[in-house]
Write a protein that holds these residues in place. Sequence first.
Motif, PDB file in Angstrom:
ATOM      1  N   SER A 102      45.472  -2.793  40.730  1.00 54.04           N
ATOM      2  CA  SER A 102      45.542  -1.342  40.531  1.00 54.04           C
ATOM      3  C   SER A 102      45.508  -0.634  41.893  1.00 54.04           C
ATOM      4  O   SER A 102      45.091  -1.224  42.890  1.00 54.04           O
ATOM      5  CB  SER A 102      44.352  -0.859  39.688  1.00 54.04           C
ATOM      6  OG  SER A 102      43.169  -0.874  40.477  1.00 54.04           O
TER       7      SER A 102
ATOM      8  N   ALA B 277      47.670  -1.071  36.652  1.00 51.52           N
ATOM      9  CA  ALA B 277      46.698  -0.045  36.263  1.00 51.52           C
ATOM     10  C   ALA B 277      46.585   1.045  37.315  1.00 51.52           C
ATOM     11  O   ALA B 277      46.798   0.818  38.506  1.00 51.52           O
ATOM     12  CB  ALA B 277      45.331  -0.683  36.026  1.00 51.52           C
TER      13      ALA B 277
ATOM     14  N   GLN C 225      44.271   4.097  39.023  1.00 52.53           N
ATOM     15  CA  GLN C 225      42.942   4.665  39.274  1.00 52.53           C
ATOM     16  C   GLN C 225      43.113   6.182  39.304  1.00 52.53           C
ATOM     17  O   GLN C 225      43.903   6.700  40.088  1.00 52.53           O
ATOM     18  CB  GLN C 225      42.413   4.184  40.625  1.00 52.53           C
ATOM     19  CG  GLN C 225      42.426   2.668  40.813  1.00 52.53           C
ATOM     20  CD  GLN C 225      42.135   2.266  42.268  1.00 52.53           C
ATOM     21  OE1 GLN C 225      41.657   3.071  43.067  1.00 52.53           O
ATOM     22  NE2 GLN C 225      42.411   1.030  42.606  1.00 52.53           N
TER      23      GLN C 225
ATOM     24  N   VAL D 115      47.950   1.104  32.253  1.00 55.09           N
ATOM     25  CA  VAL D 115      46.691   1.585  31.692  1.00 55.09           C
ATOM     26  C   VAL D 115      45.908   2.308  32.787  1.00 55.09           C
ATOM     27  O   VAL D 115      46.175   2.121  33.975  1.00 55.09           O
ATOM     28  CB  VAL D 115      45.818   0.429  31.129  1.00 55.09           C
ATOM     29  CG1 VAL D 115      46.525  -0.273  29.983  1.00 55.09           C
ATOM     30  CG2 VAL D 115      45.444  -0.562  32.212  1.00 55.09           C
TER      31      VAL D 115
ATOM     32  N   GLU E 284      42.662   2.492  34.862  1.00 58.26           N
ATOM     33  CA  GLU E 284      41.531   1.594  35.151  1.00 58.26           C
ATOM     34  C   GLU E 284      40.216   2.364  35.081  1.00 58.26           C
ATOM     35  O   GLU E 284      39.259   1.922  34.485  1.00 58.26           O
ATOM     36  CB  GLU E 284      41.664   0.947  36.538  1.00 58.26           C
ATOM     37  CG  GLU E 284      40.519  -0.049  36.782  1.00 58.26           C
ATOM     38  CD  GLU E 284      40.303  -0.442  38.233  1.00 58.26           C
ATOM     39  OE1 GLU E 284      40.994   0.077  39.115  1.00 58.26           O
ATOM     40  OE2 GLU E 284      39.399  -1.271  38.456  1.00 58.26           O
ATOM     41  N   PHE E 285      40.202   3.516  35.746  1.00 58.02           N
ATOM     42  CA  PHE E 285      38.980   4.330  35.739  1.00 58.02           C
ATOM     43  C   PHE E 285      39.309   5.781  35.992  1.00 58.02           C
ATOM     44  O   PHE E 285      40.437   6.119  36.390  1.00 58.02           O
ATOM     45  CB  PHE E 285      37.952   3.814  36.767  1.00 58.02           C
ATOM     46  CG  PHE E 285      38.347   3.937  38.220  1.00 58.02           C
ATOM     47  CD1 PHE E 285      38.446   5.170  38.862  1.00 58.02           C
ATOM     48  CD2 PHE E 285      38.582   2.795  38.983  1.00 58.02           C
ATOM     49  CE1 PHE E 285      38.784   5.273  40.209  1.00 58.02           C
ATOM     50  CE2 PHE E 285      38.930   2.888  40.339  1.00 58.02           C
ATOM     51  CZ  PHE E 285      39.027   4.129  40.951  1.00 58.02           C
TER      52      PHE E 285
ATOM     53  N   ALA F 142      38.249  10.144  30.612  1.00 60.68           N
ATOM     54  CA  ALA F 142      38.336   8.668  30.584  1.00 60.68           C
ATOM     55  C   ALA F 142      38.576   8.190  29.151  1.00 60.68           C
ATOM     56  O   ALA F 142      39.450   7.355  28.896  1.00 60.68           O
ATOM     57  CB  ALA F 142      37.069   8.058  31.154  1.00 60.68           C
TER      58      ALA F 142
ATOM     59  N   THR G 224      40.005   4.487  28.903  1.00 59.93           N
ATOM     60  CA  THR G 224      39.172   3.593  29.719  1.00 59.93           C
ATOM     61  C   THR G 224      37.698   3.947  29.541  1.00 59.93           C
ATOM     62  O   THR G 224      37.359   5.099  29.247  1.00 59.93           O
ATOM     63  CB  THR G 224      39.551   3.659  31.224  1.00 59.93           C
ATOM     64  OG1 THR G 224      38.630   2.834  31.956  1.00 59.93           O
ATOM     65  CG2 THR G 224      39.501   5.065  31.785  1.00 59.93           C
ATOM     66  N   LYS G 225      36.850   2.941  29.737  1.00 60.73           N
ATOM     67  CA  LYS G 225      35.404   3.152  29.605  1.00 60.73           C
ATOM     68  C   LYS G 225      34.734   3.203  30.969  1.00 60.73           C
ATOM     69  O   LYS G 225      33.503   3.213  31.061  1.00 60.73           O
ATOM     70  CB  LYS G 225      34.786   1.995  28.798  1.00 60.73           C
ATOM     71  CG  LYS G 225      35.148   2.042  27.330  1.00 60.73           C
ATOM     72  CD  LYS G 225      34.359   3.150  26.656  1.00 60.73           C
ATOM     73  CE  LYS G 225      34.932   3.512  25.302  1.00 60.73           C
ATOM     74  NZ  LYS G 225      34.736   4.928  24.977  1.00 60.73           N
TER      75      LYS G 225
ATOM     76  N   ARG H 177      38.456  -7.506  34.950  1.00 62.95           N
ATOM     77  CA  ARG H 177      38.365  -6.340  35.828  1.00 62.95           C
ATOM     78  C   ARG H 177      39.573  -6.379  36.763  1.00 62.95           C
ATOM     79  O   ARG H 177      40.162  -7.442  36.986  1.00 62.95           O
ATOM     80  CB  ARG H 177      37.080  -6.401  36.654  1.00 62.95           C
ATOM     81  CG  ARG H 177      35.802  -6.480  35.811  1.00 62.95           C
ATOM     82  CD  ARG H 177      35.373  -5.131  35.334  1.00 62.95           C
ATOM     83  NE  ARG H 177      34.112  -5.176  34.596  1.00 62.95           N
ATOM     84  CZ  ARG H 177      33.615  -4.135  33.963  1.00 62.95           C
ATOM     85  NH1 ARG H 177      34.264  -2.983  33.947  1.00 62.95           N
ATOM     86  NH2 ARG H 177      32.480  -4.222  33.321  1.00 62.95           N
TER      87      ARG H 177
END
Length: 344
Positions: A8, A45, A47, A82, A84-85, A123, A128-129, A278
């Motif tokens: 990512s 991914a 960020q 997706v 990531e965070f 989020a 994302t969690k 991760r």
Amino acid sequence: MTAEYRFSFGPWNIHEGADPFGPPVRPSVEFGKKLKLYKELGFDAVQFHDDDAVADVDSKSAAQIEQECAAMKQILDDEGLVAEFVAPRLWEDAKGIDGGFTANDAALRQWAIDRARRAIDIANLLGTKLIVLWLAREGTYIRESKNAVDAHHHLVDALNQMLDHDPQIQLAIEPKPNEPMDQAYVPTIGHALAISAQTKDPSRVGGLIETAHAVLAGLDPADEMAFALAFDKLWSVHLNDQNGLKYDQDKSFGAANLRAAYNQVRVLELANYAQTERYVGLDVKVMRTQKADKATLHLTNSREVFLMLLDKVRTFPKHIEQQCIHDRNYEALEFAVLKHLMGS
Ligand code: GLO
Ligand code: MG
């Protein structure tokens, strides 16, 4: 089966090249165009900062946030990407000028917590969690300007309120010892995990380790990662490089210290990081001198260096390692590592 690593980066890693001494040197790349580059460059991914997903987030209603995030999620889905965070970008807001969670003014501390709660909502909406907390201005320019003892309590209080806001959310603290502040309150992963232990749910507070930040703290990035990995607390990384104690450089991974980069890959392998699912995150800046049409090479080069070093880790002759360790002959082990890295 060897698990595969997934990569990512943050959209801010494709940038215009402004620095404190000179203006932008490349045209801005529109956000949607950046997203289109991810897959092409080998990344899965994204960020996010909260305001990458929802511009001017403070002024938006819950319904507007929902709508803008749905549109962003659709773009991600269409690109096969997706999130990531999400990281609340408190440090760019005028209200966060002297830190948010540790501001002297209680109203500003409340603003920072409210903003972080919005980042958590974002989020969730992006799927994302993981929340990343780079505590950029949570520190001081001069020690006399804050009560540092109280500041640490404020930090724990803020983390607790974020944990309360969503029982599923995970918070990864990204430590950095300095810049923009003279001194940050959470300079290392040791500090981050000590603070985690003081929260109401330490199992949901971990860390993200950035190579350059560890180097700036005078520490070895691989050992910082190992410390977090040992306790299942390494929830992302920001691989890059840093040539000694100077401004935060965010050089391409491996560019300043190839052997230290090798050891970061080695420690991730030793701890089966890929199997945790991760991401291997990058946080790299291209050189200001780079022309616009070649200003993503720092991303592809960093990823390729990671994969080449992964091959070096996996092909290191185990019998030599075992023999050298058995004989306590670390001179021979070191020479074997250097020869292996140099391809002979
Ligand atoms: C700066 C940080 C910064 C963060 C990013 C995510 O030194 O490394 O790039 O990683 O904003 O919060
Ligand atoms: Mg970073």
